[in-house]
Design an enzyme around this catalytic site. Structure first.
Site, PDB file in Angstrom:
ATOM      1  CB  CYS A   1      40.617  52.521   8.774  1.00 20.81           C
ATOM      2  SG  CYS A   1      38.750  52.129   9.219  1.00 20.81           S
TER       3      CYS A   1
HETATM    4  N1  LIG Z   1      37.949  54.329  15.318  1.00 24.65           N
HETATM    5  C1  LIG Z   1      38.339  54.249  14.268  1.00 24.65           C
HETATM    6  O1  LIG Z   1      39.364  53.414  13.805  1.00 24.65           O
HETATM    7  C2  LIG Z   1      38.111  55.271  13.205  1.00 24.65           C
HETATM    8  C3  LIG Z   1      37.311  56.178  13.451  1.00 24.65           C
HETATM    9  N2  LIG Z   1      36.792  57.249  12.203  1.00 24.65           N
HETATM   10  C4  LIG Z   1      35.844  58.204  12.655  1.00 24.65           C
HETATM   11  O2  LIG Z   1      36.237  59.199  13.569  1.00 24.65           O
HETATM   12  C5  LIG Z   1      35.132  59.486  14.366  1.00 24.65           C
HETATM   13  C6  LIG Z   1      35.078  59.343  15.801  1.00 24.65           C
HETATM   14  O3  LIG Z   1      35.133  57.870  15.888  1.00 24.65           O
HETATM   15  P1  LIG Z   1      35.655  57.274  17.251  1.00 24.65           P
HETATM   16  O4  LIG Z   1      36.590  58.080  18.131  1.00 24.65           O
HETATM   17  O5  LIG Z   1      35.933  55.702  16.700  1.00 24.65           O
HETATM   18  O6  LIG Z   1      34.366  57.150  17.883  1.00 24.65           O
HETATM   19  P2  LIG Z   1      33.943  57.397  19.573  1.00 24.65           P
HETATM   20  O7  LIG Z   1      32.807  56.842  20.002  1.00 24.65           O
HETATM   21  O8  LIG Z   1      35.177  56.452  20.180  1.00 24.65           O
HETATM   22  O9  LIG Z   1      34.110  58.749  19.897  1.00 24.65           O
HETATM   23  C7  LIG Z   1      33.169  59.610  19.730  1.00 24.65           C
HETATM   24  C8  LIG Z   1      33.450  60.804  20.748  1.00 24.65           C
HETATM   25  O10 LIG Z   1      32.534  62.003  20.112  1.00 24.65           O
HETATM   26  C9  LIG Z   1      31.692  62.214  21.095  1.00 24.65           C
HETATM   27  N3  LIG Z   1      30.274  62.748  20.515  1.00 24.65           N
HETATM   28  C10 LIG Z   1      29.303  61.878  20.255  1.00 24.65           C
HETATM   29  N4  LIG Z   1      28.415  62.729  19.732  1.00 24.65           N
HETATM   30  C11 LIG Z   1      28.696  63.939  19.887  1.00 24.65           C
HETATM   31  C12 LIG Z   1      28.225  65.079  19.892  1.00 24.65           C
HETATM   32  N5  LIG Z   1      26.922  65.339  19.348  1.00 24.65           N
HETATM   33  N6  LIG Z   1      28.577  66.427  20.203  1.00 24.65           N
HETATM   34  C13 LIG Z   1      29.816  66.339  20.940  1.00 24.65           C
HETATM   35  N7  LIG Z   1      30.593  65.087  21.329  1.00 24.65           N
HETATM   36  C14 LIG Z   1      29.954  64.063  20.563  1.00 24.65           C
HETATM   37  C15 LIG Z   1      31.682  61.049  21.981  1.00 24.65           C
HETATM   38  O11 LIG Z   1      31.188  61.363  23.327  1.00 24.65           O
HETATM   39  P3  LIG Z   1      30.121  60.129  24.026  1.00 24.65           P
HETATM   40  O12 LIG Z   1      31.141  59.440  24.687  1.00 24.65           O
HETATM   41  O13 LIG Z   1      29.535  61.000  24.901  1.00 24.65           O
HETATM   42  O14 LIG Z   1      29.454  59.526  23.306  1.00 24.65           O
HETATM   43  C16 LIG Z   1      32.930  60.611  21.846  1.00 24.65           C
HETATM   44  O15 LIG Z   1      33.819  61.121  22.803  1.00 24.65           O
HETATM   45  C17 LIG Z   1      33.699  58.913  13.560  1.00 24.65           C
HETATM   46  O16 LIG Z   1      33.190  59.492  12.765  1.00 24.65           O
HETATM   47  C18 LIG Z   1      34.483  57.597  12.851  1.00 24.65           C
HETATM   48  O17 LIG Z   1      33.842  57.001  12.047  1.00 24.65           O
HETATM   49  C19 LIG Z   1      37.700  57.277  11.201  1.00 24.65           C
HETATM   50  C20 LIG Z   1      38.550  56.536  10.945  1.00 24.65           C
HETATM   51  C21 LIG Z   1      38.989  55.308  12.088  1.00 24.65           C
HETATM   52  C1  LIG Z   2      35.390  48.131  12.951  1.00 22.86           C
HETATM   53  C2  LIG Z   2      34.389  49.134  12.406  1.00 22.86           C
HETATM   54  O1  LIG Z   2      33.383  49.152  13.046  1.00 22.86           O
HETATM   55  N1  LIG Z   2      34.918  49.825  11.643  1.00 22.86           N
HETATM   56  C3  LIG Z   2      34.017  51.036  11.220  1.00 22.86           C
HETATM   57  C4  LIG Z   2      35.097  52.087  10.242  1.00 22.86           C
HETATM   58  C5  LIG Z   2      36.090  52.769  10.799  1.00 22.86           C
HETATM   59  C6  LIG Z   2      36.432  53.868  10.144  1.00 22.86           C
HETATM   60  O2  LIG Z   2      37.055  53.947   9.102  1.00 22.86           O
HETATM   61  O3  LIG Z   2      35.988  54.924  10.429  1.00 22.86           O
HETATM   62  P1  LIG Z   2      34.910  55.787   9.573  1.00 22.86           P
HETATM   63  O4  LIG Z   2      33.558  55.749  10.408  1.00 22.86           O
HETATM   64  O5  LIG Z   2      35.396  57.368   9.730  1.00 22.86           O
HETATM   65  O6  LIG Z   2      34.851  55.693   8.372  1.00 22.86           O
HETATM   66  C7  LIG Z   2      32.917  50.682  10.619  1.00 22.86           C
HETATM   67  O7  LIG Z   2      33.047  49.813   9.583  1.00 22.86           O
HETATM   68  O8  LIG Z   2      31.883  51.465  10.612  1.00 22.86           O
END
Ligand SMILES: NC(=O)C1=CN([C@@H]2O[C@H](COP(=O)(O)OP(=O)(O)OC[C@H]3O[C@@H](n4cnc5c(N)ncnc54)[C@H](OP(=O)(O)O)[C@@H]3O)[C@@H](O)[C@H]2O)C=CC1
Ligand SMILES: CC(=O)N[C@@H](CCC(=O)OP(=O)(O)O)C(=O)O
Length: 310
Positions: free
Chosen positions: A117
């Site tokens: 992000c």
């Molecule tokens: N949130 C954001 O703004 C952004 C996030 N991302 C990236 O997206 C990805 C997901 O992040 P986010 O959605 O925020 O994270 P969350 O923790 O909200 O969701 C992750 C999901 O993956 C599941 N999970 C974790 N480990 C495993 C595993 N070994 N096998 C199967 N399922 C698993 C979790 O299950 P459980 O509930 O059991 O832990 C949960 O449902 C990350 O790599 C993050 O860095 C990228 C850009 C922005």
């Molecule tokens: C607020 C906050 O914790 N933000 C996340 C980044 C969110 C994001 O862009 O996700 P990726 O993990 O996919 O890079 C962090 O700084 O790790």
């Protein structure tokens, strides 16, 4: 036949938002795993290998495992929303507007790394100035940012929203990444076309979605003749002909007294501003986006659509 899409991690923050964006899509077949089985490796492997496109919304290690699960499969294409593959040479970087040829690279790719992000904002303002020759080699770029707390996934959402959480965070705004080794620095450097790693200082505010990324610059350290107006013109030229990234007109930004980090919450677009005073000595480049929109799920769906249009 409709393309089959599997979101591995569909019950997490990013996965749920991707699912919501696909709710009304009749052109896709969504493969789904029950929430209770979300960590069932055999079931995930089966679904991953049944998909035309798998969108990984998992922590980095789990993403690498998922990629290994389809190693022998020549059909499934992958969009990874984690940090695991964003600087890998054999993955296309999923920021379609960063370059004229990027949409075609994404369309043709088997493997697409969805940008982080913060890097979406930072690369969004820096890369066009590198390509236009305005930002010289070696310029010491700094990136200061604030994100909505959903950026920290389920764990941070619980820490902020649940007062009974043992690790409850009550601060309305906090800095983190204090060691200056945030995982987003390598992709900012590589795709921002920077020689030196930027100093990146992220923070979180007590609002769920939204983000401001700032890159302040000294005009006297840029290419000779660089002005507020020439920097703005370079951004306008770079983003001409697409509808996701808006470069806000200088007359409009000159009238603003403040920027609300939540303005684009729920939207998949990004706004870029060039702030400063005409004839002044500094400018501040600002990107405004939703960390879960253009910063994650919105970009993932955009990339999926590009891949399906190949
Ligand atoms: N949130 C954001 O703004 C952004 C996030 N991302 C990236 O997206 C990805 C997901 O992040 P986010 O959605 O925020 O994270 P969350 O923790 O909200 O969701 C992750 C999901 O993956 C599941 N999970 C974790 N480990 C495993 C595993 N070994 N096998 C199967 N399922 C698993 C979790 O299950 P459980 O509930 O059991 O832990 C949960 O449902 C990350 O790599 C993050 O860095 C990228 C850009 C922005
Ligand atoms: C607020 C906050 O914790 N933000 C996340 C980044 C969110 C994001 O862009 O996700 P990726 O993990 O996919 O890079 C962090 O700084 O790790």
């Amino acid at each position: 036949m409709k393309p089959k899409i599997f979101i591995d991690g569909e019950h997490g923050t990013t996965g749920l938002q991707i699912r919501a964006r696909m709710a009304d899509r009749t052109d896709l077949e969504l493969l789904s795993i029950p929430e209770a089985e979300r960590r069932n490796a055999a079931m995930r492997e089966d679904l991953l290998n049944s998909a035309d496109i798998a969108i990984l919304c998992l922590p980095d290690d789990a993403s690498r495992e998922a990629v290994a699960m389809v190693a022998g499969n020549n059909r499934v294409r992958i969009i990874d929303t984690s940090t695991a593959h964003r600087v890998a040479p054999d993955w296309a970087y999923g920021f379609a507007e960063m370059d004229r040829i990027q949409p075609q690279k994404i369309r043709d790719a088997r493997h697409v790394a969805n940008p982080g992000c913060y890097p979406t904002g930072a690369i969004g303002v820096v890369r066009p100035l590198r390509q236009a020759g305005i930002l010289p080699d070696g310029y010491p770029v700094t990136v200061n940012a604030v994100s909505g707390y959903t950026g920290g996934g389920k764990q941070m959402i619980a820490q902020i929203e649940d007062e009974k959480n043992p690790d409850h965070i009550s601060a309305p705004h906090f800095l983190y990444g204090l060691t200056l080794k945030h995982k987003h620095v390598p992709e900012m450097k590589m795709h921002g076309l920077l020689e030196r790693a930027p100093v990146f200082s992220p923070s979180v505010g007590k609002f769920p979605q939204g983000m401001i990324v700032q890159v302040p610059l000294y005009l006297e350290e840029l290419a000779p003749g660089a002005t507020l107006e020439s920097i703005h013109a370079a951004l306008v030229e770079h983003y001409a002909g697409q509808s996701i990234v808006e470069v806000v007109p200088l007359e409009e930004s000159a009238k603003l007294n403040r920027i609300d980090a939540t303005e684009l919450a729920g939207k998949d677009t990004m706004k870029l501003f060039v702030f400063g005073t005409s004839g002044g000595t500094h400018v501040n480049l600002v990107a405004l986006l939703d960390n879960l929109g253009k910063g994650a799920s919105g970009a993932a769906v955009q990339n999926m659509d590009l891949m399906l249009s190949a």
